[in-house]
Design a protein around this motif. Structure first.
Motif, PDB file in Angstrom:
ATOM      1  N   ALA A  27       0.838  -1.210   0.000  1.00  0.00           N
ATOM      2  CA  ALA A  27       0.000   0.000   0.000  1.00  0.00           C
ATOM      3  C   ALA A  27       0.870   1.256   0.000  1.00  0.00           C
ATOM      4  CB  ALA A  27      -0.935  -0.004   1.203  1.00  0.00           C
ATOM      5  N   ALA A  28       1.943   1.241   0.777  1.00  0.00           N
ATOM      6  CA  ALA A  28       2.851   2.394   0.815  1.00  0.00           C
ATOM      7  C   ALA A  28       3.527   2.593  -0.536  1.00  0.00           C
ATOM      8  CB  ALA A  28       3.899   2.194   1.907  1.00  0.00           C
ATOM      9  N   ALA A  29       3.977   1.499  -1.152  1.00  0.00           N
ATOM     10  CA  ALA A  29       4.622   1.594  -2.462  1.00  0.00           C
ATOM     11  C   ALA A  29       3.665   2.200  -3.484  1.00  0.00           C
ATOM     12  CB  ALA A  29       5.095   0.214  -2.917  1.00  0.00           C
ATOM     13  N   ARG A  30       2.418   1.769  -3.465  1.00  0.00           N
ATOM     14  CA  ARG A  30       1.416   2.320  -4.395  1.00  0.00           C
ATOM     15  C   ARG A  30       1.165   3.803  -4.121  1.00  0.00           C
ATOM     16  NH1 ARG A  30      -2.379  -2.965  -4.112  1.00  0.00           N
ATOM     17  NH2 ARG A  30      -1.438  -4.067  -5.863  1.00  0.00           N
ATOM     18  N   ALA A  31       1.100   4.164  -2.851  1.00  0.00           N
ATOM     19  CA  ALA A  31       0.862   5.566  -2.491  1.00  0.00           C
ATOM     20  C   ALA A  31       2.020   6.453  -2.946  1.00  0.00           C
ATOM     21  CB  ALA A  31       0.651   5.697  -0.985  1.00  0.00           C
ATOM     22  N   PHE A  32       3.242   6.019  -2.723  1.00  0.00           N
ATOM     23  CA  PHE A  32       4.397   6.798  -3.153  1.00  0.00           C
ATOM     24  C   PHE A  32       4.426   6.941  -4.676  1.00  0.00           C
ATOM     25  CE2 PHE A  32       6.609   5.252   0.901  1.00  0.00           C
ATOM     26  CZ  PHE A  32       6.373   6.438   1.573  1.00  0.00           C
ATOM     27  N   ALA A  33       4.186   5.843  -5.387  1.00  0.00           N
ATOM     28  CA  ALA A  33       4.182   5.889  -6.850  1.00  0.00           C
ATOM     29  C   ALA A  33       3.072   6.817  -7.346  1.00  0.00           C
ATOM     30  CB  ALA A  33       4.003   4.487  -7.421  1.00  0.00           C
ATOM     31  N   GLY A  34       1.939   6.802  -6.668  1.00  0.00           N
ATOM     32  CA  GLY A  34       0.829   7.667  -7.044  1.00  0.00           C
ATOM     33  C   GLY A  34       1.124   9.144  -6.870  1.00  0.00           C
ATOM     34  N   ARG A  35       2.144   9.444  -6.089  1.00  0.00           N
ATOM     35  CA  ARG A  35       2.561  10.836  -5.886  1.00  0.00           C
ATOM     36  C   ARG A  35       3.768  11.190  -6.753  1.00  0.00           C
ATOM     37  NH1 ARG A  35      -0.133   9.149  -1.697  1.00  0.00           N
ATOM     38  NH2 ARG A  35      -1.324  10.557  -0.385  1.00  0.00           N
ATOM     39  N   GLY A  36       4.057  10.328  -7.721  1.00  0.00           N
ATOM     40  CA  GLY A  36       5.119  10.624  -8.677  1.00  0.00           C
ATOM     41  C   GLY A  36       6.512  10.219  -8.242  1.00  0.00           C
ATOM     42  N   MET A  37       6.610   9.436  -7.179  1.00  0.00           N
ATOM     43  CA  MET A  37       7.924   9.007  -6.702  1.00  0.00           C
ATOM     44  C   MET A  37       8.361   7.733  -7.419  1.00  0.00           C
ATOM     45  SD  MET A  37       7.579   9.700  -2.613  1.00  0.00           S
ATOM     46  CE  MET A  37       9.331   9.589  -2.290  1.00  0.00           C
ATOM     47  N   ARG A  38       9.667   7.557  -7.548  1.00  0.00           N
ATOM     48  CA  ARG A  38      10.221   6.288  -8.001  1.00  0.00           C
ATOM     49  C   ARG A  38      10.196   5.362  -6.799  1.00  0.00           C
ATOM     50  NH1 ARG A  38      15.740   7.013  -9.139  1.00  0.00           N
ATOM     51  NH2 ARG A  38      15.671   8.692  -7.647  1.00  0.00           N
ATOM     52  N   VAL A  39       9.959   4.060  -7.032  1.00  0.00           N
ATOM     53  CA  VAL A  39       9.806   3.134  -5.918  1.00  0.00           C
ATOM     54  C   VAL A  39      10.715   1.922  -6.085  1.00  0.00           C
ATOM     55  CG1 VAL A  39       8.193   1.687  -4.629  1.00  0.00           C
ATOM     56  CG2 VAL A  39       7.396   3.837  -5.613  1.00  0.00           C
ATOM     57  N   ALA A  40      11.539   1.663  -5.069  1.00  0.00           N
ATOM     58  CA  ALA A  40      12.343   0.445  -4.988  1.00  0.00           C
ATOM     59  C   ALA A  40      11.659  -0.449  -3.964  1.00  0.00           C
ATOM     60  CB  ALA A  40      13.770   0.759  -4.561  1.00  0.00           C
ATOM     61  N   MET A  41      11.170  -1.590  -4.428  1.00  0.00           N
ATOM     62  CA  MET A  41      10.414  -2.505  -3.572  1.00  0.00           C
ATOM     63  C   MET A  41      11.331  -3.612  -3.059  1.00  0.00           C
ATOM     64  SD  MET A  41       6.978  -2.660  -5.922  1.00  0.00           S
ATOM     65  CE  MET A  41       5.974  -3.517  -4.705  1.00  0.00           C
ATOM     66  N   ILE A  42      11.457  -3.723  -1.746  1.00  0.00           N
ATOM     67  CA  ILE A  42      12.337  -4.695  -1.110  1.00  0.00           C
ATOM     68  C   ILE A  42      11.489  -5.723  -0.367  1.00  0.00           C
ATOM     69  CG2 ILE A  42      14.307  -4.999   0.444  1.00  0.00           C
ATOM     70  CD1 ILE A  42      14.817  -2.947  -1.824  1.00  0.00           C
ATOM     71  N   ASP A  43      11.775  -7.010  -0.603  1.00  0.00           N
ATOM     72  CA  ASP A  43      11.078  -8.083   0.109  1.00  0.00           C
ATOM     73  C   ASP A  43      11.820  -9.380  -0.187  1.00  0.00           C
ATOM     74  OD1 ASP A  43       9.064  -9.726   1.412  1.00  0.00           O
ATOM     75  OD2 ASP A  43       7.665  -8.092   1.026  1.00  0.00           O
ATOM     76  N   ARG A  44      11.305 -10.474   0.369  1.00  0.00           N
ATOM     77  CA  ARG A  44      11.873 -11.773   0.050  1.00  0.00           C
ATOM     78  C   ARG A  44      11.645 -12.055  -1.424  1.00  0.00           C
ATOM     79  NH1 ARG A  44       8.761 -15.184   4.390  1.00  0.00           N
ATOM     80  NH2 ARG A  44       7.220 -13.710   3.663  1.00  0.00           N
ATOM     81  N   PRO A  45      12.617 -12.712  -2.085  1.00  0.00           N
ATOM     82  CA  PRO A  45      12.438 -12.996  -3.503  1.00  0.00           C
ATOM     83  C   PRO A  45      11.264 -13.945  -3.734  1.00  0.00           C
ATOM     84  CG  PRO A  45      14.560 -13.855  -2.697  1.00  0.00           C
ATOM     85  CD  PRO A  45      13.870 -13.211  -1.547  1.00  0.00           C
ATOM     86  N   GLY A  46      10.627 -13.804  -4.874  1.00  0.00           N
ATOM     87  CA  GLY A  46       9.537 -14.718  -5.203  1.00  0.00           C
ATOM     88  C   GLY A  46       8.485 -14.079  -6.075  1.00  0.00           C
ATOM     89  N   ASP A  47       7.459 -14.879  -6.375  1.00  0.00           N
ATOM     90  CA  ASP A  47       6.396 -14.440  -7.269  1.00  0.00           C
ATOM     91  C   ASP A  47       5.602 -13.264  -6.708  1.00  0.00           C
ATOM     92  OD1 ASP A  47       7.123 -16.417  -9.068  1.00  0.00           O
ATOM     93  OD2 ASP A  47       5.594 -17.836  -8.377  1.00  0.00           O
TER      94      ASP A  47
END
Length: 70
Positions: A27-47
């Motif tokens: 949700a945070a990643a979507r909110a930041f992207a919606g405000r025109g920010m570039r987003v680096a998404m970090i999590d465990r690898p996978g689908d």
């Protein structure tokens, strides 16, 4: 002197979001992207991470594996 709003300073900035494959992180990643920010998404690898990143235009996925006991 007033402080500029988040919306005024966000475009073009980089947001690094951990736990970004689901829940609050996604949700945070979507909110930041919606405000025109570039987003680096970090999590465990996978689908889940790959799918989440493709749902946000311009986001990049970075899978991080953490060894147990470290």
């Amino acid at each position: 002197m007033s402080t500029p709003s988040f919306a005024a300073i966000a475009p073009g900035k980089l947001a690094v979001v951990t736990g970004a494959a689901s829940g609050i992180g996604l949700a945070a990643a979507r909110a930041f992207a919606g405000r025109g920010m570039r987003v680096a998404m970090i999590d465990r690898p996978g689908d889940a991470l790959a799918s989440a990143a493709t749902s946000i235009p311009g986001a990049t996925a970075h899978g991080v594996d953490v060894a147990p006991g470290i």
